[in-house]
Design a protein around this motif. Structure first.
Motif, PDB file in Angstrom:
ATOM      1  N   GLU A  68      42.114 -46.158  15.275  1.00 40.67           N
ATOM      2  CA  GLU A  68      41.926 -45.627  16.638  1.00 40.67           C
ATOM      3  C   GLU A  68      40.602 -46.061  17.254  1.00 40.67           C
ATOM      4  OE1 GLU A  68      42.327 -41.437  16.026  1.00 40.67           O
ATOM      5  OE2 GLU A  68      44.514 -41.527  15.873  1.00 40.67           O
ATOM      6  N   GLY A  69      39.816 -46.818  16.534  1.00 39.16           N
ATOM      7  CA  GLY A  69      38.528 -47.304  17.061  1.00 39.16           C
ATOM      8  C   GLY A  69      37.494 -46.203  17.215  1.00 39.16           C
ATOM      9  N   LYS A  70      37.574 -45.192  16.352  1.00 36.74           N
ATOM     10  CA  LYS A  70      36.666 -44.040  16.474  1.00 36.74           C
ATOM     11  C   LYS A  70      35.356 -44.217  15.710  1.00 36.74           C
ATOM     12  CE  LYS A  70      39.524 -40.776  18.296  1.00 36.74           C
ATOM     13  NZ  LYS A  70      39.661 -40.614  19.655  1.00 36.74           N
ATOM     14  N   LEU A  71      35.224 -45.367  15.038  1.00 37.64           N
ATOM     15  CA  LEU A  71      34.015 -45.560  14.236  1.00 37.64           C
ATOM     16  C   LEU A  71      33.169 -46.701  14.799  1.00 37.64           C
ATOM     17  CD1 LEU A  71      35.605 -45.154  10.696  1.00 37.64           C
ATOM     18  CD2 LEU A  71      34.373 -43.439  12.010  1.00 37.64           C
ATOM     19  N   LEU A  72      31.882 -46.431  14.915  1.00 37.97           N
ATOM     20  CA  LEU A  72      30.954 -47.455  15.392  1.00 37.97           C
ATOM     21  C   LEU A  72      30.825 -48.551  14.346  1.00 37.97           C
ATOM     22  CD1 LEU A  72      28.641 -48.440  17.246  1.00 37.97           C
ATOM     23  CD2 LEU A  72      27.133 -46.868  16.051  1.00 37.97           C
ATOM     24  N   GLU A  73      30.846 -48.138  13.077  1.00 38.77           N
ATOM     25  CA  GLU A  73      30.795 -49.062  11.945  1.00 38.77           C
ATOM     26  C   GLU A  73      31.394 -48.338  10.775  1.00 38.77           C
ATOM     27  OE1 GLU A  73      28.943 -48.467   8.959  1.00 38.77           O
ATOM     28  OE2 GLU A  73      28.340 -46.530   9.733  1.00 38.77           O
ATOM     29  N   TYR A  74      31.814 -49.107   9.774  1.00 40.51           N
ATOM     30  CA  TYR A  74      32.223 -48.476   8.524  1.00 40.51           C
ATOM     31  C   TYR A  74      32.114 -49.507   7.417  1.00 40.51           C
ATOM     32  CZ  TYR A  74      36.701 -50.889   8.798  1.00 40.51           C
ATOM     33  OH  TYR A  74      37.656 -51.861   8.855  1.00 40.51           O
ATOM     34  N   ALA A  75      32.041 -49.021   6.194  1.00 42.78           N
ATOM     35  CA  ALA A  75      31.955 -49.922   5.049  1.00 42.78           C
ATOM     36  C   ALA A  75      32.556 -49.221   3.844  1.00 42.78           C
ATOM     37  CB  ALA A  75      30.500 -50.276   4.770  1.00 42.78           C
ATOM     38  N   GLU A  76      32.976 -50.026   2.887  1.00 43.96           N
ATOM     39  CA  GLU A  76      33.451 -49.460   1.632  1.00 43.96           C
ATOM     40  C   GLU A  76      32.310 -49.622   0.638  1.00 43.96           C
ATOM     41  OE1 GLU A  76      37.466 -50.575   0.960  1.00 43.96           O
ATOM     42  OE2 GLU A  76      37.717 -48.958  -0.495  1.00 43.96           O
ATOM     43  N   PHE A  77      31.943 -48.531   0.015  1.00 43.97           N
ATOM     44  CA  PHE A  77      30.807 -48.538  -0.905  1.00 43.97           C
ATOM     45  C   PHE A  77      31.212 -47.802  -2.168  1.00 43.97           C
ATOM     46  CE2 PHE A  77      26.876 -46.564  -2.488  1.00 43.97           C
ATOM     47  CZ  PHE A  77      26.037 -47.663  -2.565  1.00 43.97           C
ATOM     48  N   VAL A  78      31.137 -48.478  -3.310  1.00 42.63           N
ATOM     49  CA  VAL A  78      31.563 -47.941  -4.605  1.00 42.63           C
ATOM     50  C   VAL A  78      32.900 -47.203  -4.509  1.00 42.63           C
ATOM     51  CG1 VAL A  78      30.550 -47.118  -6.774  1.00 42.63           C
ATOM     52  CG2 VAL A  78      29.083 -47.305  -4.813  1.00 42.63           C
ATOM     53  N   GLY A  79      33.870 -47.862  -3.887  1.00 41.12           N
ATOM     54  CA  GLY A  79      35.232 -47.332  -3.859  1.00 41.12           C
ATOM     55  C   GLY A  79      35.516 -46.277  -2.815  1.00 41.12           C
ATOM     56  N   ASN A  80      34.540 -45.954  -1.981  1.00 40.57           N
ATOM     57  CA  ASN A  80      34.781 -44.974  -0.912  1.00 40.57           C
ATOM     58  C   ASN A  80      34.387 -45.532   0.448  1.00 40.57           C
ATOM     59  OD1 ASN A  80      35.727 -42.455  -2.195  1.00 40.57           O
ATOM     60  ND2 ASN A  80      33.809 -42.671  -3.318  1.00 40.57           N
ATOM     61  N   TYR A  81      35.065 -45.019   1.472  1.00 39.94           N
ATOM     62  CA  TYR A  81      34.708 -45.398   2.838  1.00 39.94           C
ATOM     63  C   TYR A  81      33.569 -44.513   3.339  1.00 39.94           C
ATOM     64  CZ  TYR A  81      39.073 -47.988   3.929  1.00 39.94           C
ATOM     65  OH  TYR A  81      40.095 -48.880   3.997  1.00 39.94           O
ATOM     66  N   TYR A  82      32.693 -45.123   4.139  1.00 37.99           N
ATOM     67  CA  TYR A  82      31.644 -44.392   4.850  1.00 37.99           C
ATOM     68  C   TYR A  82      31.633 -44.945   6.270  1.00 37.99           C
ATOM     69  CZ  TYR A  82      29.729 -43.046   0.294  1.00 37.99           C
ATOM     70  OH  TYR A  82      29.566 -42.539  -0.971  1.00 37.99           O
ATOM     71  N   GLY A  83      31.489 -44.089   7.263  1.00 34.93           N
ATOM     72  CA  GLY A  83      31.469 -44.604   8.632  1.00 34.93           C
ATOM     73  C   GLY A  83      30.802 -43.658   9.609  1.00 34.93           C
ATOM     74  N   THR A  84      30.407 -44.223  10.749  1.00 37.98           N
ATOM     75  CA  THR A  84      29.694 -43.472  11.789  1.00 37.98           C
ATOM     76  C   THR A  84      30.619 -43.179  12.964  1.00 37.98           C
ATOM     77  OG1 THR A  84      27.677 -44.674  11.199  1.00 37.98           O
ATOM     78  CG2 THR A  84      27.698 -43.584  13.364  1.00 37.98           C
TER      79      THR A  84
END
Ligand code: 5GP
Length: 204
Positions: A68-84
């Motif tokens: 839905e384009g709700k994240l400014l950025e995101y990344a996968e880190f040690v098997g989990n997603y993190y995003g703003t």
């Protein structure tokens, strides 16, 4: 038109202590900027509260937010997603308030592409300068150990390229006060303030 807030990004290599520094900054009584609470698919740790430390999401929910384009950025880190979450960032900036993101390096790169005018601070490990002095004094480590450290250091130094400032995390309090000073200085940058004076002349 209301002046926009400043987008502040604190990032750096894994294990450098970004979270500790960020928590220390926000524990001060006079913080003048908002913290952008991230979303993650990792499980809460003991004591972490949904909506305060993170917004905890399932993988499905997170992937839906990406779609839905709700994240400014995101990344996968040690098997989990993190995003703003993007909406809070935009609303805060539009309201003229500064917003502070503490994110890993891939995410910081995405933010730089979207907000080149942001303030990007790289938190560097003290081991970089320690390594430098050890190499100079020729410590007792084997060549192999030094070579491994050099390789890690090279990668960390290369990561710095993207950032405006480098703050060594030698002591948490010192690192925090350098970051606060950088933010104050950034608000005084000519490019940010000159237009106010131009307006003053125009209205003369
Ligand atoms: P932790 O699981 O220890 O809370 O965080 C792991 C890493 O994810 C840390 O390096 C932290 O800075 C980073 N991180 C936290 N929130 C975000 C985010 O919204 N986006 C990105 N790209 N990284 C994040």
């Amino acid at each position: 038109m209301k002046e926009k807030g400043l987008l502040i990004v604190l990032s750096g290599p894994s294990g450098v202590g970004k979270g500790t520094v960020r928590k220390e900054i926000f524990s001060q009584p006079d913080v003048k900027f908002e913290y952008s609470i991230s979303m993650t698919t990792r499980a809460p740790r003991t004591g972490e509260v949904d909506g305060i430390d993170y917004f905890f999401k399932s993988r499905e929910e997170f992937e839906q937010l990406i779609a839905e384009g709700k994240l400014l950025e995101y990344a996968e880190f040690v098997g989990n997603y993190y995003g703003t979450p993007v909406d809070y960032v935009r609303e805060t900036l539009d309201a003229g308030r500064d917003i502070f993101l503490e994110i890993e390096v891939q995410g910081a790169q995405q933010v730089r592409e979207k907000f080149p005018e942001g303030l990007f601070i790289f938190l560097a490990p003290p081991s970089l300068s320690e390594l430098h002095s050890r190499i100079l004094t020729r410590g007792t480590e084997s060549d192999e150990v030094i070579k491994g450290r050099m390789e890690k250091a090279r990668k960390e130094i290369e990561m710095m390229n993207l950032y405006d400032y480098v703050v060594e995390n030698d002591e948490v309090e010192k690192a925090c006060s350098r970051i606060q000073s950088i933010i104050v200085a950034e608000h005084c940058r000519r490019e940010r303030v000159q237009h106010r004076y131009k307006k003053m002349l125009e209205s003369d």
